[in-house]
Write an enzyme that holds these catalytic residues in place. Structure first.
Site, PDB file in Angstrom:
ATOM      1  N   GLN A 195       0.810  -1.217   0.000  1.00  0.00           N
ATOM      2  CA  GLN A 195       0.000   0.000   0.000  1.00  0.00           C
ATOM      3  C   GLN A 195       0.841   1.264   0.000  1.00  0.00           C
ATOM      4  O   GLN A 195       0.303   2.372  -0.167  1.00  0.00           O
ATOM      5  CB  GLN A 195      -0.925   0.005   1.214  1.00  0.00           C
ATOM      6  CG  GLN A 195      -0.182   0.163   2.542  1.00  0.00           C
ATOM      7  CD  GLN A 195      -1.070   0.024   3.744  1.00  0.00           C
ATOM      8  OE1 GLN A 195      -1.477  -1.088   4.091  1.00  0.00           O
ATOM      9  NE2 GLN A 195      -1.381   1.142   4.399  1.00  0.00           N
ATOM     10  N   CYS A 202      -5.097   0.748   3.931  1.00  0.00           N
ATOM     11  CA  CYS A 202      -5.074  -0.663   4.333  1.00  0.00           C
ATOM     12  C   CYS A 202      -6.458  -1.303   4.295  1.00  0.00           C
ATOM     13  O   CYS A 202      -6.588  -2.490   3.991  1.00  0.00           O
ATOM     14  CB  CYS A 202      -4.449  -0.821   5.711  1.00  0.00           C
ATOM     15  SG  CYS A 202      -5.321   0.055   7.037  1.00  0.00           S
ATOM     16  N   HIS A 207      -4.947  -0.945  12.087  1.00  0.00           N
ATOM     17  CA  HIS A 207      -4.567  -1.449  10.764  1.00  0.00           C
ATOM     18  C   HIS A 207      -5.511  -2.578  10.373  1.00  0.00           C
ATOM     19  O   HIS A 207      -5.995  -3.324  11.231  1.00  0.00           O
ATOM     20  CB  HIS A 207      -3.123  -1.949  10.838  1.00  0.00           C
ATOM     21  CG  HIS A 207      -2.523  -2.353   9.536  1.00  0.00           C
ATOM     22  ND1 HIS A 207      -2.573  -1.580   8.402  1.00  0.00           N
ATOM     23  CD2 HIS A 207      -1.817  -3.485   9.186  1.00  0.00           C
ATOM     24  CE1 HIS A 207      -1.928  -2.194   7.419  1.00  0.00           C
ATOM     25  NE2 HIS A 207      -1.474  -3.353   7.871  1.00  0.00           N
TER      26      HIS A 207
END
Length: 562
Positions: free
Chosen positions: A93, A99, A239
């Site tokens: 990414q 993400c 995340h």
């Protein structure tokens, strides 16, 4: 600049007797601010509370071995090696907080592989920068991203490569308008959340991977291998990752990250149960019912009759299908589609073992073959009218397969008394053969051709797997094993150059589909049904397939792709 202190992390790992190793990598060399920009989960607390309260297994699990909520999971699961590899390659990414788009796109790709047998490479840029999220690198919540995939879909990576998105002022991301986007977008039908550990493991066992949210502490950036647990460092952010499995022995989840293959264990990591909120604070998100643009499979159509063999089919023109099967009287029976409706049944006589075979080398031309009671091959053809039956000899122990790769050319294959595959061919002037092509067959062969002087043969071996042998115009290949567990003979067809579609009956009596797309084999794809025979297949146009089987009521059934 505040690099991660690897030595300090390693000291803490030893002190706390943790089960993982740390090392320096490109991400540990970044500043705190740069690392935090990669953590793009933004929690809507009200939405999170609603999801946790409503979390339940998907309807797709209604057929799972255990009832929803009850323990029915395997001791270990890894979708990289679960009836094949259903996890696409690790992506990167970069320095963008995208993400959530990476983990939900990876989830969609894995479910496409599991449900459709297709390995897709989808565009995270299309999802993150062109959806309701907007063209920016700020964070998102998985449920919102999955809603966009359901309603709007994701195009393929080639249509909007992630690396091409950062062309705005100062390298800011932009949205690229994709031509004919709706014709390219892959969508999901259902999505939701799972809260309990049992539901999460049941889903991973019986359905597929899930996306998950984790709390990232500074030590996590230095992960190299082993089972991660937090030992040092402050919370950097949240995340999103893809959970592809777990291990009860190691008490951990197995995850795919989106920081490139140079991070962690080839881009993957394992994290202990109960760590970083992965299975306590945040739910797993699931998706099912992947819809891939292009053709669709029909349901099953009952074409009646009382048949005693699998049907075999051939097409000699657009919107024309001729189907042949053995009847109760052991004669060959014929039914055909003329573009407007089904006609027949018509008896073509004969007294055959097993199913007939059919080929066509010109419009209005049909050649059919059957094995007589003397184990010889018999031939009958149509060209303005039907001929009688003629013997072509041989001593055969399976039904034949036949194909034409050009005008006035026919190739016929069958199993001999030695269980090898034997070949007989018409070259326009005379019959040639028989030629022994070896192998050890436990079924009749299947054959198709995708070009002049090209033949692809398929059989069930003594191991009940699918095996493949081909003629490339100058020589025969060796036998290639293609896996699967077949309960009867395969069927094969080609709708165009370098395309092959193979159909087999599985151990659950469903029809399964495997195909060559010009570069690789895909599948097996479960197409359902309740079969009591092998499959017959024909194609009258590119991206058109017509399959035929005998059902448990001895009727002929038809399913098509268009």
């Amino acid at each position: 600049m505040a690099k991660v202190d690897i030595a300090a992390v390693q000291t803490k790992i030893v002190e706390k007797q943790a089960r993982w190793q740390a090392r320096a990598n490109t991400i540990t060399q970044l500043s705190d601010a740069a690392r935090k920009r990669m953590l793009g989960v933004v929690v809507d607390q009200a939405e999170l509370a609603r999801e946790v309260a409503a979390a339940k297994p998907p309807a797709a699990r209604a057929n799972a071995p255990e009832a929803p909520g009850a323990p029915g999971f395997a001791p270990a699961v890894d979708w990289r090696n679960r009836n094949g590899n259903h996890v696409t390659s690790v992506k990167d990414q970069g320095g963008c907080g995208s993400c959530v788009s990476f983990c939900t796109t990876a989830l969609t790709e894995s479910m496409a592989s599991i449900e459709k047998g297709q390995k897709l490479d989808l565009s995270e840029a299309d999802l993150h920068f062109c959806s309701s999220h907007g063209a920016n690198c700020s964070g998102w919540w998985p449920n919102n991203a999955l809603g966009e995939i359901k309603n709007r879909g994701i195009v393929d990576e080639a249509s909007f490569p992630y690396s091409s998105a950062f062309t705005g002022s100062g390298g800011a991301p932009v949205c690229k308008n994709v031509a004919n986007r709706d014709d390219k977008a892959v969508k999901i039908t259902n999505f939701g959340a799972l809260s309990s550990a049992t539901d999460r493991k049941n889903h991973l066992t019986n359905v597929g991977p899930c996306s998950a949210v984790i709390e990232v502490y500074n030590d996590f950036f230095a992960y190299s291998s082993g089972v991660y647990s937090h030992v040092s460092g402050a919370l950097a952010g949240l995340h999103c990752v893809l959970v592809i499995g777990y291990s009860e022995v190691d008490r951990c989840w197995i995850c795919k990250n989106s920081w490139g293959a140079g991070w962690g264990d080839g881009g993957y990591f394992r994290i202990a149960y109960g760590q970083c909120g992965i299975d306590t604070t945040y739910p797993f998100h699931w998706a099912t019912g992947v819809k891939i643009p292009g053709g669709k499979w029909s349901g099953w159509e009952d074409l009646g009759g009382i048949i005693t063999s699998r049907p075999q089919a051939v097409s000699w023109a657009k919107d024309r299908i001729d189907v042949f099967a053995r009847g109760l009287d052991s004669a060959v029976w014929h039914r055909w589609w003329d573009g407007a409706g089904w006609r027949g049944w018509e008896s073509l006589g004969g007294l055959i073992h097993g199913a007939p075979a059919a080929a066509s080398w010109a419009s209005g031309r049909l050649d059919i073959f059957g094995i007589g009671t003397d184990h010889k091959l018999y031939h009958k053809w149509f060209q303005g009218g039907w001929s009688g039956w003629g013997s072509l000899g041989g001593f055969l122990t399976s039904e034949p397969a036949a194909v034409s790769w050009g005008p006035n050319r026919i190739d016929v294959f069958a199993r001999g008394g030695d269980n090898c595959m034997w070949h007989l061919w018409w070259d326009g002037a005379r019959w040639n053969g028989w030629e022994n092509l070896g192998g050890q067959l436990s079924s009749a062969p299947a054959v198709c051709s995708w070009g002049a002087n090209r033949l692809d043969c398929f059989v069930r071996g003594l191991d009940c797997q699918l095996h493949h042998k081909w003629w490339d115009g100058s020589r025969w290949s060796n036998w290639e094993a293609l896996g699967g567990i077949l309960t009867d003979a395969p069927a094969a067809e080609s709708w165009g150059p370098n395309r092959i579609d193979v159909f087999v009956p599985g151990t659950n009596f469903h029809m399964f589909h495997k195909w060559w797309d010009g570069t690789k084999w895909n599948g097996y794809e479960d197409l359902g049904g309740v079969l009591s025979s092998g499959v017959g297949v024909s194609s009258w146009a590119a991206k058109r397939l017509d399959t035929f089987v005998m059902g448990t009521d001895s009727h002929m059934y038809h399913k098509w792709y268009a």
